[in-house]
Design a protein around this motif. Structure first.
Motif, PDB file in Angstrom:
ATOM      1  N   VAL A   1      18.516  30.412  75.319  1.00  0.00           N
ATOM      2  CA  VAL A   1      19.767  29.952  75.922  1.00  0.00           C
ATOM      3  C   VAL A   1      20.788  31.084  75.979  1.00  0.00           C
ATOM      4  CG1 VAL A   1      21.717  28.378  75.613  1.00  0.00           C
ATOM      5  CG2 VAL A   1      19.401  27.550  75.304  1.00  0.00           C
ATOM      6  N   PHE A   2      20.921  31.868  74.921  1.00  0.00           N
ATOM      7  CA  PHE A   2      21.907  32.952  74.886  1.00  0.00           C
ATOM      8  C   PHE A   2      21.571  34.044  75.895  1.00  0.00           C
ATOM      9  CE2 PHE A   2      23.742  36.869  73.180  1.00  0.00           C
ATOM     10  CZ  PHE A   2      25.063  36.475  73.108  1.00  0.00           C
ATOM     11  N   ILE A   3      20.315  34.437  75.972  1.00  0.00           N
ATOM     12  CA  ILE A   3      19.918  35.463  76.942  1.00  0.00           C
ATOM     13  C   ILE A   3      20.107  34.941  78.361  1.00  0.00           C
ATOM     14  CG2 ILE A   3      17.933  36.732  77.841  1.00  0.00           C
ATOM     15  CD1 ILE A   3      17.044  37.131  74.954  1.00  0.00           C
ATOM     16  N   GLY A   4      19.822  33.658  78.575  1.00  0.00           N
ATOM     17  CA  GLY A   4      20.055  33.069  79.887  1.00  0.00           C
ATOM     18  C   GLY A   4      21.525  33.094  80.273  1.00  0.00           C
ATOM     19  N   ALA A   5      22.397  32.820  79.311  1.00  0.00           N
ATOM     20  CA  ALA A   5      23.830  32.853  79.597  1.00  0.00           C
ATOM     21  C   ALA A   5      24.273  34.264  79.967  1.00  0.00           C
ATOM     22  CB  ALA A   5      24.614  32.351  78.394  1.00  0.00           C
ATOM     23  N   ALA A   6      23.782  35.245  79.231  1.00  0.00           N
ATOM     24  CA  ALA A   6      24.149  36.630  79.531  1.00  0.00           C
ATOM     25  C   ALA A   6      23.602  37.057  80.894  1.00  0.00           C
ATOM     26  CB  ALA A   6      23.621  37.558  78.436  1.00  0.00           C
ATOM     27  N   PHE A   7      22.338  36.737  81.159  1.00  0.00           N
ATOM     28  CA  PHE A   7      21.725  37.124  82.434  1.00  0.00           C
ATOM     29  C   PHE A   7      22.453  36.496  83.612  1.00  0.00           C
ATOM     30  CE2 PHE A   7      18.823  36.206  85.920  1.00  0.00           C
ATOM     31  CZ  PHE A   7      18.411  37.484  86.242  1.00  0.00           C
ATOM     32  N   TRP A   8      22.705  35.200  83.545  1.00  0.00           N
ATOM     33  CA  TRP A   8      23.342  34.542  84.686  1.00  0.00           C
ATOM     34  C   TRP A   8      24.808  34.899  84.807  1.00  0.00           C
ATOM     35  CZ3 TRP A   8      20.877  33.390  88.687  1.00  0.00           C
ATOM     36  CH2 TRP A   8      19.531  33.111  88.574  1.00  0.00           C
ATOM     37  N   GLY A   9      25.445  35.247  83.716  1.00  0.00           N
ATOM     38  CA  GLY A   9      26.814  35.754  83.814  1.00  0.00           C
ATOM     39  C   GLY A   9      26.852  37.070  84.567  1.00  0.00           C
ATOM     40  N   PHE A  10      25.967  38.002  84.202  1.00  0.00           N
ATOM     41  CA  PHE A  10      25.906  39.287  84.904  1.00  0.00           C
ATOM     42  C   PHE A  10      25.452  39.118  86.352  1.00  0.00           C
ATOM     43  CE2 PHE A  10      25.312  41.249  80.556  1.00  0.00           C
ATOM     44  CZ  PHE A  10      26.579  41.806  80.532  1.00  0.00           C
ATOM     45  N   ALA A  11      24.492  38.239  86.590  1.00  0.00           N
ATOM     46  CA  ALA A  11      23.993  38.034  87.946  1.00  0.00           C
ATOM     47  C   ALA A  11      25.074  37.428  88.844  1.00  0.00           C
ATOM     48  CB  ALA A  11      22.759  37.132  87.925  1.00  0.00           C
ATOM     49  N   ALA A  12      25.794  36.450  88.337  1.00  0.00           N
ATOM     50  CA  ALA A  12      26.853  35.833  89.144  1.00  0.00           C
ATOM     51  C   ALA A  12      27.980  36.824  89.407  1.00  0.00           C
ATOM     52  CB  ALA A  12      27.397  34.594  88.426  1.00  0.00           C
TER      53      ALA A  12
ATOM     54  N   SER B   1      38.344  40.477  89.269  1.00  0.00           N
ATOM     55  CA  SER B   1      38.742  39.357  88.401  1.00  0.00           C
ATOM     56  C   SER B   1      38.174  38.031  88.901  1.00  0.00           C
ATOM     57  CB  SER B   1      40.260  39.279  88.304  1.00  0.00           C
ATOM     58  OG  SER B   1      40.818  39.088  89.581  1.00  0.00           O
ATOM     59  N   GLU B   2      38.120  37.847  90.218  1.00  0.00           N
ATOM     60  CA  GLU B   2      37.555  36.619  90.767  1.00  0.00           C
ATOM     61  C   GLU B   2      36.060  36.543  90.478  1.00  0.00           C
ATOM     62  OE1 GLU B   2      36.523  34.829  95.131  1.00  0.00           O
ATOM     63  OE2 GLU B   2      38.462  35.837  94.894  1.00  0.00           O
ATOM     64  N   ALA B   3      35.371  37.659  90.630  1.00  0.00           N
ATOM     65  CA  ALA B   3      33.936  37.695  90.344  1.00  0.00           C
ATOM     66  C   ALA B   3      33.669  37.454  88.866  1.00  0.00           C
ATOM     67  CB  ALA B   3      33.341  39.035  90.776  1.00  0.00           C
ATOM     68  N   LEU B   4      34.524  38.001  88.018  1.00  0.00           N
ATOM     69  CA  LEU B   4      34.358  37.805  86.585  1.00  0.00           C
ATOM     70  C   LEU B   4      34.602  36.347  86.204  1.00  0.00           C
ATOM     71  CD1 LEU B   4      33.698  39.308  83.993  1.00  0.00           C
ATOM     72  CD2 LEU B   4      36.139  39.713  83.691  1.00  0.00           C
ATOM     73  N   GLY B   5      35.588  35.717  86.805  1.00  0.00           N
ATOM     74  CA  GLY B   5      35.848  34.299  86.548  1.00  0.00           C
ATOM     75  C   GLY B   5      34.689  33.427  86.985  1.00  0.00           C
ATOM     76  N   PHE B   6      34.096  33.749  88.123  1.00  0.00           N
ATOM     77  CA  PHE B   6      32.928  33.010  88.604  1.00  0.00           C
ATOM     78  C   PHE B   6      31.759  33.178  87.645  1.00  0.00           C
ATOM     79  CE2 PHE B   6      29.292  32.446  91.538  1.00  0.00           C
ATOM     80  CZ  PHE B   6      29.599  31.181  92.006  1.00  0.00           C
ATOM     81  N   ALA B   7      31.574  34.387  87.124  1.00  0.00           N
ATOM     82  CA  ALA B   7      30.488  34.647  86.176  1.00  0.00           C
ATOM     83  C   ALA B   7      30.713  33.911  84.863  1.00  0.00           C
ATOM     84  CB  ALA B   7      30.366  36.145  85.923  1.00  0.00           C
ATOM     85  N   LEU B   8      31.959  33.850  84.427  1.00  0.00           N
ATOM     86  CA  LEU B   8      32.255  33.139  83.184  1.00  0.00           C
ATOM     87  C   LEU B   8      32.003  31.648  83.308  1.00  0.00           C
ATOM     88  CD1 LEU B   8      35.432  35.020  81.927  1.00  0.00           C
ATOM     89  CD2 LEU B   8      33.095  35.154  81.045  1.00  0.00           C
ATOM     90  N   LEU B   9      32.112  31.117  84.513  1.00  0.00           N
ATOM     91  CA  LEU B   9      31.793  29.708  84.732  1.00  0.00           C
ATOM     92  C   LEU B   9      30.320  29.437  84.422  1.00  0.00           C
ATOM     93  CD1 LEU B   9      32.800  26.951  85.851  1.00  0.00           C
ATOM     94  CD2 LEU B   9      31.983  27.727  88.064  1.00  0.00           C
ATOM     95  N   TYR B  10      29.436  30.288  84.940  1.00  0.00           N
ATOM     96  CA  TYR B  10      28.009  30.148  84.651  1.00  0.00           C
ATOM     97  C   TYR B  10      27.707  30.369  83.175  1.00  0.00           C
ATOM     98  CZ  TYR B  10      26.376  29.919  89.469  1.00  0.00           C
ATOM     99  OH  TYR B  10      26.126  29.522  90.743  1.00  0.00           O
ATOM    100  N   ALA B  11      28.161  31.501  82.659  1.00  0.00           N
ATOM    101  CA  ALA B  11      27.866  31.847  81.271  1.00  0.00           C
ATOM    102  C   ALA B  11      28.483  30.827  80.314  1.00  0.00           C
ATOM    103  CB  ALA B  11      28.375  33.249  80.966  1.00  0.00           C
ATOM    104  N   GLY B  12      29.677  30.368  80.621  1.00  0.00           N
ATOM    105  CA  GLY B  12      30.336  29.383  79.764  1.00  0.00           C
ATOM    106  C   GLY B  12      29.612  28.060  79.725  1.00  0.00           C
TER     107      GLY B  12
END
Length: 130
Positions: free
Chosen positions: A24-35, A48-59
């Protein structure tokens, strides 16, 4: 001696918990970076917008991680529901074969494996408390 006797195996239970959490943790990191990369590099969104979108997935995946710390059966159910939701999203979105392969290998399979490991760890916990 029964072949399928229920015996408490704490090492196996801890192994299942640790690897479920790692998936689960590696998946969160991978999809955060991918998004983040998809929004920032390919679509030209501001950083900042891209980072916010990535945090939505990772979060959202990290919420599953936190739930799995306390409620393993619920985490297993949520992981399986999330993997089915990704498959449904693929059918609705009309993904190409390459997208299906990436999503299946890097999202659906890890979620299913994590869900199975959470379920098995919860089952072992129940056996150990009997």
């Amino acid at each position: 001696m029964e072949l399928l006797a229920r015996t408490c195996n704490l090492e196996q239970m801890n192994f299942q918990r640790i690897f479920a959490r790692i998936f689960v943790f590696i998946g969160a990191a991978f999809w955060g970076f991918a998004a983040w990369g998809a929004r920032w590099a390919y679509q030209g969104a501001p950083f900042s917008e891209a980072l916010g979108f990535a945090l939505l997935y990772a979060g959202s995946i990290l919420v599953l991680f936190v739930i799995g710390l306390f409620y393993e059966n619920l985490a297993a159910l949520l992981a399986i529901i999330a993997s089915v939701a990704v498959i449904v999203l693929g059918f609705i979105g009309g993904w190409e074969v390459g997208v299906w392969a990436v999503m299946f290998v890097f999202f659906v399979l890890p979620l299913l494996i994590a869900g199975a490991l959470y379920f098995l760890a919860a089952r072992m916990q129940k056996i150990c408390t009997m």
